[in-house]
Design a protein around this motif. Sequence first.
Motif, PDB file in Angstrom:
ATOM      1  N   GLU A  51       0.829  -1.201   0.000  1.00  0.00           N
ATOM      2  CA  GLU A  51       0.000   0.000   0.000  1.00  0.00           C
ATOM      3  C   GLU A  51       0.871   1.262   0.000  1.00  0.00           C
ATOM      4  O   GLU A  51       0.565   2.220  -0.695  1.00  0.00           O
ATOM      5  CB  GLU A  51      -0.944  -0.001   1.207  1.00  0.00           C
ATOM      6  N   LEU A  52       1.941   1.250   0.780  1.00  0.00           N
ATOM      7  CA  LEU A  52       2.848   2.401   0.802  1.00  0.00           C
ATOM      8  C   LEU A  52       3.505   2.605  -0.555  1.00  0.00           C
ATOM      9  O   LEU A  52       3.773   3.738  -0.959  1.00  0.00           O
ATOM     10  CB  LEU A  52       3.941   2.193   1.854  1.00  0.00           C
ATOM     11  N   SER A  53       3.757   1.516  -1.257  1.00  0.00           N
ATOM     12  CA  SER A  53       4.398   1.594  -2.572  1.00  0.00           C
ATOM     13  C   SER A  53       3.512   2.280  -3.603  1.00  0.00           C
ATOM     14  O   SER A  53       4.002   2.744  -4.631  1.00  0.00           O
ATOM     15  CB  SER A  53       4.784   0.196  -3.054  1.00  0.00           C
ATOM     16  N   ASP A  54       2.228   2.345  -3.328  1.00  0.00           N
ATOM     17  CA  ASP A  54       1.317   3.074  -4.208  1.00  0.00           C
ATOM     18  C   ASP A  54       1.392   4.587  -3.961  1.00  0.00           C
ATOM     19  O   ASP A  54       0.920   5.367  -4.780  1.00  0.00           O
ATOM     20  CB  ASP A  54      -0.129   2.612  -4.014  1.00  0.00           C
ATOM     21  N   VAL A  55       1.965   4.971  -2.827  1.00  0.00           N
ATOM     22  CA  VAL A  55       2.054   6.385  -2.453  1.00  0.00           C
ATOM     23  C   VAL A  55       3.465   6.920  -2.670  1.00  0.00           C
ATOM     24  O   VAL A  55       3.637   8.049  -3.126  1.00  0.00           O
ATOM     25  CB  VAL A  55       1.648   6.579  -0.967  1.00  0.00           C
ATOM     26  N   TYR A  56       4.476   6.119  -2.340  1.00  0.00           N
ATOM     27  CA  TYR A  56       5.873   6.551  -2.387  1.00  0.00           C
ATOM     28  C   TYR A  56       6.717   5.634  -3.258  1.00  0.00           C
ATOM     29  O   TYR A  56       6.412   4.458  -3.421  1.00  0.00           O
ATOM     30  CB  TYR A  56       6.485   6.534  -0.977  1.00  0.00           C
ATOM     31  N   LYS A  57       7.821   6.182  -3.730  1.00  0.00           N
ATOM     32  CA  LYS A  57       8.854   5.373  -4.382  1.00  0.00           C
ATOM     33  C   LYS A  57       9.561   4.579  -3.287  1.00  0.00           C
ATOM     34  O   LYS A  57       9.411   4.901  -2.095  1.00  0.00           O
ATOM     35  CB  LYS A  57       9.841   6.278  -5.119  1.00  0.00           C
ATOM     36  N   PRO A  58      10.351   3.548  -3.646  1.00  0.00           N
ATOM     37  CA  PRO A  58      10.981   2.704  -2.616  1.00  0.00           C
ATOM     38  C   PRO A  58      11.741   3.468  -1.533  1.00  0.00           C
ATOM     39  O   PRO A  58      11.599   3.155  -0.350  1.00  0.00           O
ATOM     40  CB  PRO A  58      11.913   1.802  -3.422  1.00  0.00           C
TER      41      PRO A  58
END
Length: 103
Positions: A51-58
């Motif tokens: 889910e975080l990967s949908d908001v931020y780059k790695p």
Amino acid sequence: MADTRRALTLAEIGEIVGAGERAIQKWAAGTARPEGAKRDRLLELQYVIEELSDVYKPEGVDIWLHSRQRALDGRRPLDVLKDGEFQTVLQLVQRLAGGPKVR
């Protein structure tokens, strides 16, 4: 596990799921499988990272997990996850993303 390992160290993953680094290495290599509560916690952690990967780059995922957050009363999401509060972190991530996704 690849996304999770990019955001967290083996030791951090182990602390969150309640397993040692060696077990995490075996899971990542496919020579062993997590079971029971460890499996459940690992799946929860992977979902949060996804889910975080949908908001931020790695690199943003890594920074966010390790930074104090006002919405968590100054705690780091990493520490909240270690306490087993996956839903608390997930709700915050969903707010960042503009609400839960409809899939």
